[in-house]
Design an enzyme around this catalytic site. Structure first.
Site, PDB file in Angstrom:
ATOM      1  N   THR A   1      53.350 -39.540 -14.742  1.00  0.00           N
ATOM      2  CA  THR A   1      52.085 -38.933 -14.246  1.00  0.00           C
ATOM      3  C   THR A   1      51.194 -38.860 -13.663  1.00  0.00           C
ATOM      4  OG1 THR A   1      52.000 -37.586 -15.871  1.00  0.00           O
ATOM      5  CG2 THR A   1      54.193 -37.054 -15.170  1.00  0.00           C
TER       6      THR A   1
ATOM      7  N   ARG B   1      45.734 -40.025 -20.232  1.00  0.00           N
ATOM      8  CA  ARG B   1      46.378 -39.418 -18.743  1.00  0.00           C
ATOM      9  C   ARG B   1      48.263 -40.115 -19.135  1.00  0.00           C
ATOM     10  NH1 ARG B   1      45.087 -43.078 -13.741  1.00  0.00           N
ATOM     11  NH2 ARG B   1      45.255 -45.036 -14.522  1.00  0.00           N
TER      12      ARG B   1
ATOM     13  N   ASP C   1      40.882 -49.843 -23.986  1.00  0.00           N
ATOM     14  CA  ASP C   1      41.087 -51.071 -24.309  1.00  0.00           C
ATOM     15  C   ASP C   1      40.649 -51.817 -24.598  1.00  0.00           C
ATOM     16  OD1 ASP C   1      44.010 -49.801 -24.621  1.00  0.00           O
ATOM     17  OD2 ASP C   1      44.606 -50.806 -22.854  1.00  0.00           O
TER      18      ASP C   1
ATOM     19  N   ASP D   1      41.558 -51.778 -18.052  1.00  0.00           N
ATOM     20  CA  ASP D   1      41.471 -50.345 -19.557  1.00  0.00           C
ATOM     21  C   ASP D   1      40.345 -50.398 -19.554  1.00  0.00           C
ATOM     22  OD1 ASP D   1      43.928 -48.618 -20.241  1.00  0.00           O
ATOM     23  OD2 ASP D   1      42.331 -48.864 -21.424  1.00  0.00           O
TER      24      ASP D   1
HETATM   25  C1  PRP Z   1      40.856 -43.117 -18.776  1.00  0.00           C
HETATM   26  C2  PRP Z   1      39.575 -43.382 -18.250  1.00  0.00           C
HETATM   27  C3  PRP Z   1      39.488 -41.884 -18.582  1.00  0.00           C
HETATM   28  C4  PRP Z   1      40.322 -41.829 -16.970  1.00  0.00           C
HETATM   29  C5  PRP Z   1      40.451 -41.941 -15.975  1.00  0.00           C
HETATM   30  O1  PRP Z   1      41.663 -42.793 -20.103  1.00  0.00           O
HETATM   31  O2  PRP Z   1      38.865 -43.378 -19.333  1.00  0.00           O
HETATM   32  O3  PRP Z   1      39.389 -41.177 -19.066  1.00  0.00           O
HETATM   33  O4  PRP Z   1      41.345 -42.395 -17.233  1.00  0.00           O
HETATM   34  O5  PRP Z   1      41.655 -42.129 -15.335  1.00  0.00           O
HETATM   35  P1  PRP Z   1      41.889 -40.924 -14.110  1.00  0.00           P
HETATM   36  O6  PRP Z   1      40.638 -39.677 -13.233  1.00  0.00           O
HETATM   37  O7  PRP Z   1      42.889 -41.206 -13.653  1.00  0.00           O
HETATM   38  O8  PRP Z   1      42.028 -39.121 -14.998  1.00  0.00           O
HETATM   39  P2  PRP Z   1      42.820 -42.841 -20.584  1.00  0.00           P
HETATM   40  O9  PRP Z   1      43.782 -41.898 -19.755  1.00  0.00           O
HETATM   41  O10 PRP Z   1      42.840 -44.255 -20.135  1.00  0.00           O
HETATM   42  O11 PRP Z   1      42.733 -42.550 -21.619  1.00  0.00           O
HETATM   43  P3  PRP Z   1      42.186 -43.305 -22.761  1.00  0.00           P
HETATM   44  O12 PRP Z   1      40.399 -43.282 -22.981  1.00  0.00           O
HETATM   45  O13 PRP Z   1      42.339 -42.642 -24.673  1.00  0.00           O
HETATM   46  O14 PRP Z   1      42.158 -44.598 -22.853  1.00  0.00           O
HETATM   47  N1  URA Z   2      41.195 -45.261 -16.437  1.00  0.00           N
HETATM   48  C1  URA Z   2      40.827 -46.898 -16.828  1.00  0.00           C
HETATM   49  O1  URA Z   2      41.026 -46.746 -17.748  1.00  0.00           O
HETATM   50  N2  URA Z   2      40.691 -48.184 -16.062  1.00  0.00           N
HETATM   51  C2  URA Z   2      40.958 -47.490 -14.354  1.00  0.00           C
HETATM   52  O2  URA Z   2      41.117 -48.530 -13.523  1.00  0.00           O
HETATM   53  C3  URA Z   2      41.396 -45.983 -14.326  1.00  0.00           C
HETATM   54  C4  URA Z   2      42.162 -45.329 -15.462  1.00  0.00           C
END
Ligand code: PRP
Ligand code: URA
Length: 219
Positions: free
Chosen positions: A118, A114, A213, A210
């Site tokens: 944005t 994400r 993380d 997160d």
């Molecule tokens: C997180 C999560 C989803 C996304 C959800 O990933 O694991 O993939 O956010 O958010 P959304 O429904 O608003 O799209 P992130 O983009 O943080 O990436 P990561 O898994 O690499 O930490």
């Molecule tokens: N991605 C995450 O990891 N946590 C949230 O709460 C939303 C998006």
């Protein structure tokens, strides 16, 4: 489906798994004092429990088997081909848990992050099993927040020929559920908890923070 509480009944169905073991483990996944090792183990365990529920509609066929006593007419899985697709990176934390119950499944990967400004998903990787059209897909990701990542992952699978897709996550926000239902009404959604809302940063409230993380110990 017995044991499921249906939250909505539009085209895509939403199943919230209210099994006590799932809810108990989810509490400790949410807890900010749960460290990386335990968090990872709990996500793995909940993924296994959810896989047990999500496979409830797998087709069976009848066969004859010789018991020590007689011939029994009994059932085996009818050889449905499954693929699990984690959305990188947090989805990786759910793959092994699902594979414990469906060890013959193939694993594809969709890389999305994400954009922090944005909140829109950006695809950086996609690799699926070659026989996409013959497989049933289970997309896994712990979080369904705005729904942007899930919708994009489903788009990506469909563009490559996938026809039968389920989406499975630990925690969903109503906004994310709605986004899938509006764009992909053929994709059913399987969740452990439907939370209240998103905050101004697109994080699920109360959520778990997160997921990536917390799984990988990054910040
Ligand atoms: C997180 C999560 C989803 C996304 C959800 O990933 O694991 O993939 O956010 O958010 P959304 O429904 O608003 O799209 P992130 O983009 O943080 O990436 P990561 O898994 O690499 O930490
Ligand atoms: N991605 C995450 O990891 N946590 C949230 O709460 C939303 C998006």
């Amino acid at each position: 489906m017995p044991g499921y509480k249906k939250e909505r009944n539009q085209l895509s169905k939403v199943y919230v798994f209210d099994h006590p073991l799932i809810q108990h483990k989810l509490t400790y996944i949410r807890d900010k004092n749960t460290g990386t090792k335990e968090f990872r183990e709990l996500v793995d365990e909940v993924a296994t429990l959810m896989a047990f529920e999500i496979t409830r509609d797998m087709p069976l066929e009848e066969i004859d088997v010789e018991t020590p006593v007689t011939t029994a007419k009994t059932k085996v899985l009818s050889g449905k081909k499954i693929a699990i697709v984690p959305i990188l990176r947090a989805g990786i934390g759910m793959v092994d848990g699902v594979l414990k119950l469906i060890p013959a499944a193939k694993v594809g990967h969709i890389g999305l992050y994400r954009d922090p400004e944005t909140l829109k998903p950006v695809e950086y990787y996609a690799k699926l099993p070659a026989d996409v059209e013959e497989r049933d897909f289970i997309i896994v990701d712990p979080m369904l927040a705005t729904g942007g990542s899930a919708v994009e992952a489903i788009n990506s699978l469909k563009t490559r020929g996938a026809k039968n897709i389920k989406f499975m996550c630990l925690i969903a926000a109503p906004e994310g559920v709605q986004a899938i239902q509006e764009t992909h009404p053929d994709v059913d959604i399987y969740i452990a908890a439907l939370d209240e809302k998103l905050n101004d940063h697109g994080y699920i409230v109360p959520g778990l923070g997160d997921a990536g993380d917390r799984l990988f110990g990054t910040k």
